[in-house]
Design an enzyme around this catalytic site. Structure first.
Site, short mmCIF file in Angstrom:
data_model
loop_
_atom_site.label_atom_id
_atom_site.label_comp_id
_atom_site.label_asym_id
_atom_site.label_seq_id
_atom_site.Cartn_x
_atom_site.Cartn_y
_atom_site.Cartn_z
N SER A 8 0.82 -1.21 0.00
CA SER A 8 0.00 0.00 0.00
C SER A 8 0.85 1.25 0.00
CB SER A 8 -0.85 0.05 1.26
OG SER A 8 -1.56 -1.13 1.43
N ASN A 49 -4.67 5.71 -1.02
CA ASN A 49 -4.16 5.76 0.36
C ASN A 49 -3.51 7.10 0.67
OD1 ASN A 49 -5.13 3.28 0.93
ND2 ASN A 49 -3.18 2.21 0.76
N HIS A 58 -2.32 -3.17 -6.64
CA HIS A 58 -2.86 -2.81 -5.33
C HIS A 58 -4.37 -2.97 -5.30
CE1 HIS A 58 -3.85 0.27 -2.06
NE2 HIS A 58 -3.29 -0.76 -1.46
N GLU A 62 -5.15 -0.39 -8.29
CA GLU A 62 -4.12 0.56 -8.71
C GLU A 62 -2.95 -0.25 -9.27
OE1 GLU A 62 -4.72 4.38 -5.74
OE2 GLU A 62 -3.73 2.61 -4.94
N1 LIG Z 1 -5.42 -4.35 5.00
C1 LIG Z 1 -5.75 -3.59 3.97
O1 LIG Z 1 -6.81 -2.95 3.99
C2 LIG Z 1 -4.86 -3.52 2.76
C3 LIG Z 1 -5.39 -3.01 1.57
C4 LIG Z 1 -4.59 -3.03 0.41
C5 LIG Z 1 -3.29 -3.49 0.50
N2 LIG Z 1 -2.79 -3.95 1.68
C6 LIG Z 1 -1.42 -4.47 1.70
O2 LIG Z 1 -1.49 -5.87 1.60
C7 LIG Z 1 -0.37 -6.45 2.27
C8 LIG Z 1 -0.87 -7.45 3.30
O3 LIG Z 1 -1.63 -6.75 4.28
P1 LIG Z 1 -2.75 -7.46 5.17
O4 LIG Z 1 -3.54 -6.39 5.79
O5 LIG Z 1 -3.41 -8.50 4.37
O6 LIG Z 1 -1.83 -8.15 6.29
P2 LIG Z 1 -2.18 -9.37 7.27
O7 LIG Z 1 -1.32 -9.20 8.44
O8 LIG Z 1 -3.65 -9.47 7.47
O9 LIG Z 1 -1.73 -10.66 6.43
C9 LIG Z 1 -0.40 -10.93 6.10
C10 LIG Z 1 -0.23 -12.44 5.92
O10 LIG Z 1 1.07 -12.69 5.43
C11 LIG Z 1 1.53 -13.88 6.03
N3 LIG Z 1 2.99 -13.97 5.94
C12 LIG Z 1 3.91 -13.37 6.72
N4 LIG Z 1 5.15 -13.74 6.33
C13 LIG Z 1 5.01 -14.57 5.28
C14 LIG Z 1 5.93 -15.27 4.45
N5 LIG Z 1 7.22 -15.17 4.64
N6 LIG Z 1 5.42 -16.07 3.47
C15 LIG Z 1 4.11 -16.18 3.29
N7 LIG Z 1 3.19 -15.52 4.04
C16 LIG Z 1 3.64 -14.72 5.01
C17 LIG Z 1 1.00 -13.80 7.44
O11 LIG Z 1 0.93 -15.09 8.03
C18 LIG Z 1 -0.39 -13.20 7.22
O12 LIG Z 1 -1.38 -14.16 7.05
C19 LIG Z 1 0.42 -5.31 2.85
O13 LIG Z 1 1.43 -4.95 1.96
C20 LIG Z 1 -0.62 -4.19 2.94
O14 LIG Z 1 -0.05 -2.93 2.92
C21 LIG Z 1 -3.56 -3.99 2.81
#
Ligand SMILES: NC(=O)c1ccc[n+]([C@@H]2O[C@H](COP(=O)([O-])OP(=O)(O)OC[C@H]3O[C@@H](n4cnc5c(N)ncnc54)[C@H](O)[C@@H]3O)[C@@H](O)[C@H]2O)c1
Length: 595
Positions: A121, A192, A142, A154
């Site tokens: 993000s 964002n 994204h 995005e």
């Molecule tokens: N939460 C949101 O609203 C949102 C929206 C768009 C983008 N994002 C982006 O998406 C990405 C993930 O965010 P999220 O909110 O889903 O996080 P989250 O913490 O909910 O999920 C992350 C997952 O990654 C896993 N993980 C960690 N290390 C790992 C590895 N080495 N190999 C495989 N899996 C691994 C974890 O076990 C976890 O399940 C981030 O870059 C975030 O910025 C988040």
């Protein structure tokens, strides 16, 4: 020839990754879904099956289609399972070193022609790409939360991403039923960059007890038509993720203090209050992962006991004859209050009467109001041109011109005319309520009642307490809002109250983004509507509100709060100087004369 993405990989099955798996599998793409451990894999699988089961229960997905969808997903621990996919979307936590490590590993594991995408993000896609030997095949994709629902993607192109990779990914987004906007690699991209300053500001309001979580969220939902309030959205995003995004945006985006995470966020993360995913964030949820909010110790007590101190209000005086006064007269009369309307003369009263009558007639035509109720409402309004007729009202609502000297003089007169115990309310949208209160000898009885335009339609009223307002006055104002069928939200006496303070800096930021040529007005509007579910994009809204009004509000916020990031965008100033004021002048950010 365009690439055929028949099999993709998703790394990390948390809030975003599990949703992204669903998007691909729903659209006939085979997915290899990868996690770091068996436990995490099971959690990811549960998110996916929970979401698809809900879709079946709601009749949005046939059982056979769900089974086919789940049949397309292969679950695995470790990146080695990704050796033959055409594209990988990484969705692991927002840490640069972790993402770089994963990309170096993906580069080693995946076939040479595979595209490697990150769902980051806020981190630099360029910095992630240089961890591989194929930075020209690295791109940002994204998705928005929840990925199966939100239409926007995005697509982030770095200076080295090859054009055919961009084109192939754009085509894939269309195949997934998404709308894509392609942009360059800047912290927060479009949505964002405009969203997180606002979210952080809302958390700051909550942290400083400016308003309750319920009131902050209700204000933005009901005042701006947003699908959810900022604190509920923080819970959906995840506080740990939100913290990392803010922190990165602060560091990458010019150290704008508005992105420095409010300390409370870090405290909540440390305490394990991560939002919906952990079952507790700003709100408490039925169980981890559930969207159902359950009462907790911060839940407001039931309306009746909270309003115990309220004074009885039967007769209401409304001063003014403009748009707001007219709407407010209608609202009170319709709700059964006896109304005394005071204008500056019989001619003005006659005009207001006509407008109220026309509006009530519309209600009759639409079948929302009976003729008898219309006549009763009109019959409850007494028309006057002298303030002396307010001697026996229980509440006065002032809605005259937005000039402090005029309002102060009026309140001084009311102080002499009105009986003791009357609540004196101002509808000001930008002046300090305390200034008006101190023009009387009874500041404890003075409060702000900020209605939104058009008052008969808009469900929100901001109830603005000064440092002198009594609890009884606030309780009375809240009770009145409820009796009017409105939601009253209580806040402190600061410039912009809740809604304008959170809304206008975001609009101003959109203007700054346009001014910097990062994107177009159309794409920015699209991004906020399709990525965040906003009813209008920022430029559409600015043209409706009026650029001059928006500039005036932004200037007030800047002057009072001295926040450098609130300085009005020069482009906004120039457009106003040029007479491009929005719809009302035929041209603002868009030309409205050619439609
Ligand atoms: N939460 C949101 O609203 C949102 C929206 C768009 C983008 N994002 C982006 O998406 C990405 C993930 O965010 P999220 O909110 O889903 O996080 P989250 O913490 O909910 O999920 C992350 C997952 O990654 C896993 N993980 C960690 N290390 C790992 C590895 N080495 N190999 C495989 N899996 C691994 C974890 O076990 C976890 O399940 C981030 O870059 C975030 O910025 C988040």
């Amino acid at each position: 020839m365009a690439r055929d993405f028949s099999s993709v990989g998703v790394v990390g099955l948390g809030t975003m990754g599990a949703g992204i798996v669903e998007v691909f599998a729903r659209n006939g793409v085979d997915v290899v879904a990868v996690e770091v451990s068996e436990g995490a894999l099971e959690r990811g699988r549960a998110i996916l099956t929970g979401s698809t089961d809900r879709a079946v229960a709601k009749g949005k997905l046939a059982e056979a289609d769900r089974d086919a969808l789940l049949g397309r997903v292969q679950f695995a621990v470790g990146l080695d399972a990704l050796h033959s996919v055409d594209l990988v979307v990484e969705a692991v936590p927002e840490h640069l070193d972790l993402k770089q490590r994963i990309f170096a590993e993906l580069d080693r594991v995946c076939k040479p022609e595979a595209i490697l995408a990150t769902n980051t993000s806020s981190l630099s896609v360029t910095e992630i790409s240089v961890a591989t030997t194929r930075p020209n095949q690295v791109i940002g994709i994204h998705f928005f939360n929840p990925a199966p629902v939100m239409k926007l993607v995005e697509v982030v192109r770095t200076v080295v991403t090859s054009t055919d990779v961009v084109a192939d990914v754009e085509a894939l987004c269309k195949r997934l039923g998404k709308v894509d906007v392609t942009i360059s690699d800047r912290a927060g991209f479009i949505a964002n960059a405009l969203l997180f300053g606002y979210l952080n500001h809302a958390v700051g309001m909550f942290e400083s007890h400016y308003a309750t979580r319920e009131d902050i969220d209700a204000a933005m939902k009901l005042g701006c038509g947003l699908p959810m309030g900022p604190l509920a959205l923080m819970d959906l995003i995840g506080l740990d993720t939100a913290y990392e995004i803010l922190d990165t945006m602060y560091r990458r985006g010019g150290r704008d203090r508005r992105h420095a995470p409010v300390p409370l966020i870090k405290q909540m993360v440390t305490a394990g209050l991560l939002g919906r995913k952990s079952g507790r964030g700003f709100y408490t949820y039925e169980r981890p992962g559930s969207p159902v909010v359950v009462p907790d110790e911060q839940t407001p007590v039931t309306a009746e006991s909270a309003l115990g101190d309220a004074r009885a209000i039967a007769k209401v005086g409304i001063v003014g004859s403009g748009t707001m006064a007219t709407g407010i007269i209608e609202v009170f009369a319709k709700a059964g209050y006896e109304v005394v309307s005071v204008t500056r003369g019989a001619e003005k009263s006659a005009k207001v009467f006509e407008v109220v009558k026309t509006s009530l007639n519309k209600g009759v035509v639409r079948g929302k109001l009976s003729e008898a109720d219309r006549d009763a409402a009109l019959g409850r309004i007494n028309w006057s041109a002298t303030l002396e007729h307010l001697a026996d009202v229980d509440l006065v609502v002032e809605a005259v011109v937005e000039e402090l000297s005029v309002k102060k003089a009026l309140f001084a007169s009311l102080d002499e005319i009105c009986k003791p115990g009357v609540v004196l309310a101002t509808t000001t949208s930008s002046l300090p309520v305390i200034d008006v209160a101190m023009a009387t000898q009874r500041p404890a009885d003075v409060i702000g009642l900020h209605f939104f335009n058009p008052a008969p339609l808009m469900p929100l009223v901001e109830v603005v307490e000064t440092i002198r307002t009594s609890a009884e006055t606030t309780a009375t104002a809240r009770a009145v809002c409820t009796a009017l069928g409105k939601t009253g939200v209580v806040c402190g006496d600061r410039s912009g109250f809740i809604v304008n303070a959170l809304l206008f800096p975001y609009l101003n930021d959109a203007v700054k983004m346009l001014e910097a040529s990062y994107s177009t007005a159309d794409d920015i509007d699209h991004a906020m509507k399709l990525g965040c579910g906003y009813p209008m994009g920022p430029f559409e809204l600015l043209d409706v509100v009026g650029l001059d009004v928006s500039l005036a509000i932004q200037r007030e916020l800047y002057l009072e709060l001295r926040e450098p990031g609130f300085a009005p965008a020069p482009l906004l100033e120039h457009l106003v100087t040029a007479g491009y004021l929005g719809r009302k002048s035929g041209r603002g950010f868009r030309d409205h004369t050619r439609r």
